[in-house]
Design an enzyme around this catalytic site. Structure first.
Site, mmCIF file in Angstrom:
data_model
loop_
_atom_site.group_PDB
_atom_site.id
_atom_site.type_symbol
_atom_site.label_atom_id
_atom_site.label_comp_id
_atom_site.label_asym_id
_atom_site.label_seq_id
_atom_site.Cartn_x
_atom_site.Cartn_y
_atom_site.Cartn_z
ATOM 1 N N ARG A 224 31.310 7.234 43.663
ATOM 2 C CA ARG A 224 32.175 6.609 42.650
ATOM 3 C C ARG A 224 33.642 6.671 43.079
ATOM 4 O O ARG A 224 34.417 5.742 42.880
ATOM 5 C CB ARG A 224 31.998 7.310 41.290
ATOM 6 C CG ARG A 224 30.636 7.089 40.656
ATOM 7 C CD ARG A 224 30.488 7.862 39.340
ATOM 8 N NE ARG A 224 31.345 7.312 38.299
ATOM 9 C CZ ARG A 224 32.381 7.941 37.770
ATOM 10 N NH1 ARG A 224 32.703 9.150 38.194
ATOM 11 N NH2 ARG A 224 33.112 7.367 36.839
ATOM 12 N N GLU B 284 6.649 10.939 18.219
ATOM 13 C CA GLU B 284 5.267 10.449 18.009
ATOM 14 C C GLU B 284 4.848 9.549 19.185
ATOM 15 O O GLU B 284 3.749 9.688 19.729
ATOM 16 C CB GLU B 284 5.241 9.694 16.680
ATOM 17 C CG GLU B 284 4.000 8.904 16.344
ATOM 18 C CD GLU B 284 4.211 8.101 15.043
ATOM 19 O OE1 GLU B 284 4.614 8.692 14.018
ATOM 20 O OE2 GLU B 284 3.993 6.867 15.055
ATOM 21 N N SER C 139 6.812 10.184 6.218
ATOM 22 C CA SER C 139 5.796 10.063 7.268
ATOM 23 C C SER C 139 4.426 10.513 6.767
ATOM 24 O O SER C 139 4.315 11.394 5.926
ATOM 25 C CB SER C 139 6.163 10.917 8.479
ATOM 26 O OG SER C 139 5.119 10.852 9.430
ATOM 27 N N HIS D 79 11.479 11.480 14.715
ATOM 28 C CA HIS D 79 10.069 11.850 14.500
ATOM 29 C C HIS D 79 9.161 10.787 15.132
ATOM 30 O O HIS D 79 8.217 11.092 15.848
ATOM 31 C CB HIS D 79 9.793 11.970 12.992
ATOM 32 C CG HIS D 79 8.336 11.960 12.628
ATOM 33 N ND1 HIS D 79 7.575 10.798 12.633
ATOM 34 C CD2 HIS D 79 7.483 12.958 12.298
ATOM 35 C CE1 HIS D 79 6.338 11.089 12.303
ATOM 36 N NE2 HIS D 79 6.248 12.394 12.082
ATOM 37 N N ASN D 80 9.480 9.537 14.877
ATOM 38 C CA ASN D 80 8.649 8.462 15.430
ATOM 39 C C ASN D 80 8.765 8.384 16.948
ATOM 40 O O ASN D 80 7.784 8.118 17.637
ATOM 41 C CB ASN D 80 9.036 7.119 14.808
ATOM 42 C CG ASN D 80 8.429 6.944 13.429
ATOM 43 O OD1 ASN D 80 8.117 7.914 12.759
ATOM 44 N ND2 ASN D 80 8.259 5.711 12.993
ATOM 45 N N VAL E 71 0.786 -1.237 0.000
ATOM 46 C CA VAL E 71 0.000 0.000 0.000
ATOM 47 C C VAL E 71 0.821 1.292 0.000
ATOM 48 O O VAL E 71 0.517 2.236 -0.738
ATOM 49 C CB VAL E 71 -1.062 -0.049 1.120
ATOM 50 C CG1 VAL E 71 -0.433 -0.053 2.490
ATOM 51 C CG2 VAL E 71 -2.024 1.102 0.992
ATOM 52 N N LYS F 165 13.817 10.776 10.723
ATOM 53 C CA LYS F 165 12.514 10.078 10.713
ATOM 54 C C LYS F 165 12.357 9.222 11.970
ATOM 55 O O LYS F 165 11.271 9.129 12.553
ATOM 56 C CB LYS F 165 12.389 9.203 9.455
ATOM 57 C CG LYS F 165 11.120 8.323 9.431
ATOM 58 C CD LYS F 165 9.860 9.160 9.387
ATOM 59 C CE LYS F 165 8.530 8.534 9.692
ATOM 60 N NZ LYS F 165 8.240 7.191 9.732
ATOM 61 N N VAL G 21 9.997 -1.464 0.497
ATOM 62 C CA VAL G 21 9.774 -2.825 1.018
ATOM 63 C C VAL G 21 10.040 -2.812 2.514
ATOM 64 O O VAL G 21 10.429 -1.792 3.078
ATOM 65 C CB VAL G 21 10.684 -3.876 0.310
ATOM 66 C CG1 VAL G 21 10.378 -3.939 -1.176
ATOM 67 C CG2 VAL G 21 12.161 -3.589 0.551
HETATM 68 C C1 6PG Z 1 4.631 7.736 10.139
HETATM 69 C C2 6PG Z 1 4.490 6.690 11.193
HETATM 70 C C3 6PG Z 1 4.785 5.353 10.627
HETATM 71 C C4 6PG Z 1 4.255 4.216 11.474
HETATM 72 C C5 6PG Z 1 5.170 3.816 12.566
HETATM 73 C C6 6PG Z 1 4.552 3.636 13.919
HETATM 74 O O1 6PG Z 1 5.430 8.623 10.392
HETATM 75 O O2 6PG Z 1 3.957 7.660 9.131
HETATM 76 O O3 6PG Z 1 5.367 6.929 12.244
HETATM 77 O O4 6PG Z 1 6.133 5.300 10.376
HETATM 78 O O5 6PG Z 1 2.950 4.402 11.839
HETATM 79 O O6 6PG Z 1 5.725 2.648 12.091
HETATM 80 O O7 6PG Z 1 4.657 2.366 14.304
HETATM 81 P P1 6PG Z 1 4.658 1.655 15.695
HETATM 82 O O8 6PG Z 1 3.774 2.418 16.635
HETATM 83 O O9 6PG Z 1 4.044 0.338 15.323
HETATM 84 O O10 6PG Z 1 6.057 1.512 16.128
#
Ligand code: 6PG
Length: 479
Positions: free
Chosen positions: A448, A192, A131, A188-189, A15, A185, A77
């Site tokens: 220490r 997220e 993303s 970014h995640n 997709v 990226k 992929v």
């Molecule tokens: C994006 C998302 C995308 C995906 C992640 C989250 O930026 O489009 O971050 O990369 O939704 O893989 O995945 P998980 O929550 O499964 O780690």
């Protein structure tokens, strides 16, 4: 007659790949198509052939031959082994100057390795973070391409065409060499994850302390979405909370198993941060919170042992809704500040020269963490590119100092009422750690030195010192 060549090719037509290919075609580019099994390629052309020009190929060699030079091959992929397999298949078919663009969620160290290996063959390897999920891939993602600057000259305009736009400006910029794009990226995640955890904690507090039903909380989130918290994640949270399960009539959120899964990019962010020595505690708490939720056996053991908590008290001295909004905003600022600090640290470590303001700019649309306040992050770095932490920028300093009383009340209420809010609590602890004039780290240095003669520095003179702890007079010596 010379047959028409494609400007760009996509291999891997699940997709995400399919939607990226359609997005390129919808922008007037001729797109070469390839997939391991030809069925998917055929399907795409049958279903969406009317959207633009596609050149489908069954074999990798025909696909490569259908591309204009320098060839631009987008690989979409699964990260890891499958990406290496595709690279191994295509690299021998390409010529110097051609580009392989990995648009998956690859680990930045894999990208560095692949870029170096392909450079030796004269090929350009571009690790591009993309993303926005399926919808973003089709209608305009945020794109974070790394790799050699020269390849951006030939590739950038195509990526900018298909990227999301803010006031006509594309959410795509050359991030930096080799693994820079995939690193950004990844962070970014990580952000997220932190954002999602904080939102989840806000929901939990509104429900457990405030006694609100999910549908009411959806309305609260909708209201917040109109203000400074306005963002895609807040918007979709309201949608999820509004959802009612058709089968049982219960709120959707109550019929979902409470174990958060992950593909691993948040975990990678924390692993990389540990190596760089950057305290991304907000992201780390969110990864650990997912792990705790998923630890079914441990949770069952705790439930069986009935670990005691406080007597539930649905009371709150103050305006819970307003306070949670403040706590959420302040904690979110901390998470982003930490993520940006990690990007800056990696940029220094690897010589990437990443412009943090440009990252905030390309995250303003298309991506999952798109949010109104990214404008302020951009402005902060535009004003001071070397900003040590976003928390000292005027806008964020004002926001956090305005929020701090509410933030403390919320964290305290969560602790007192036994509601886990690790994101809020650790963000606040980080903030207080940064503020502290003296940290107990001095005592750790003493410990220490005591057990390992690891030495310490003094506040009043230069040099390293060691105390002879085992002697009677415990004299200090230069180390
Ligand atoms: C994006 C998302 C995308 C995906 C992640 C989250 O930026 O489009 O971050 O990369 O939704 O893989 O995945 P998980 O929550 O499964 O780690």
């Amino acid at each position: 007659m010379m047959s028409e060549k494609a400007q760009i090719g996509v291999t891997g037509l699940a997709v995400m790949g399919r939607n990226l290919a359609r997005n390129f075609a919808r922008h007037g580019h001729t797109v070469a198509l390839h997939n391991r099994s030809y069925g998917r390629t055929k399907e795409l052309v049958e279903e969406f052939g009317h959207e633009g020009k596609f050149i489908p190929s069954e074999s990798a060699a025909d696909f490569v031959a259908s591309l204009e030079r320098p060839r631009r091959v987008v690989i979409m992929v699964k990260a890891g082994g499958p990406t290496d397999a595709v690279i191994d298949e295509f690299a021998p078919l390409l010529e110097p100057g051609d580009m392989l663009i990995d648009a998956g969620n690859a680990h930045y160290l894999d990208t560095r390795r692949r870029e170096a290996a392909l450079k030796a063959k004269g090929l350009h390897f571009v690790g591009a973070g993309v993303s926005g999920g399926e919808e973003g891939a089709l209608h305009g993602p945020s794109i974070m391409p790394g790799g050699p600057k020269e390849s951006y000259d030939a590739l950038g305009p195509l990526l900018e065409d298909i990227a999301a736009k803010v006031d006509g400006e594309p959410c795509c910029v050359h991030v930096g060499p080799d693994g820079a794009g995939h690193f950004v990226k990844m962070v970014h995640n990580g952000i997220e994850y932190a954002d999602m955890q904080l939102i989840a904690e806000a929901y939990d507090l509104l429900r457990q302390v405030g006694g609100h039903e999910p549908a009411e909380i959806a309305e609260i989130f909708q209201g917040w979405n109109e203000g400074r918290l306005g963002s895609y994640l807040i918007e979709i949270t309201a949608e999820v909370l509004k959802q009612v399960d058709a089968e049982t009539g219960k709120p959707f959120v109550d019929i979902v198993v409470d174990q958060a899964e992950q593909k691993g990019t948040g975990r990678w962010t924390v692993q990389a941060a540990l190596d760089l020595g950057v305290p991304v505690s907000g992201i780390a708490e969110s990864v650990f919170a997912r792990a705790l939720s998923g630890g079914a056996d441990v949770r069952k053991a705790a439930a069986d042992a009935a670990l005691p908590g406080p007597v539930p008290a649905k009371n709150y001295a103050g305006d819970l809704q307003a306070d949670v909004e403040q706590a959420l905003f302040a904690s979110k600022i901390v998470a982003y500040a930490q993520g940006f600090q990690q990007i800056q640290a990696a940029s220094k470590e690897y010589g990437w020269d990443i412009d943090p303001g440009a990252m905030a700019k390309i995250w303003r649309a298309g991506c999952i963490i798109r949010a109104k306040f990214l404008d302020f992050i951009k402005q902060a770095y535009d004003k001071r590119p070397e900003l040590a932490t976003l928390l000292v920028d005027d806008y964020f300093l004002d926001a956090v100092s305005g929020a701090q009383d509410a933030w403390r009340r919320v964290a305290a209420a969560a602790a007192q009422q036994g509601i886990p809010a690790p994101g809020f609590a650790s963000a606040l602890a980080y903030y207080d750690g940064l503020r502290a004039k003296r940290l107990p780290a001095a005592l750790i240095q003493g410990q220490r030195d005591f057990f390992g003669a690891h030495t310490y520095h003094r506040v009043d003179k230069d040099g390293s010192f060691h105390t002879l702890w085992a002697t009677d007079d415990r004299k200090e010596v230069d180390a």
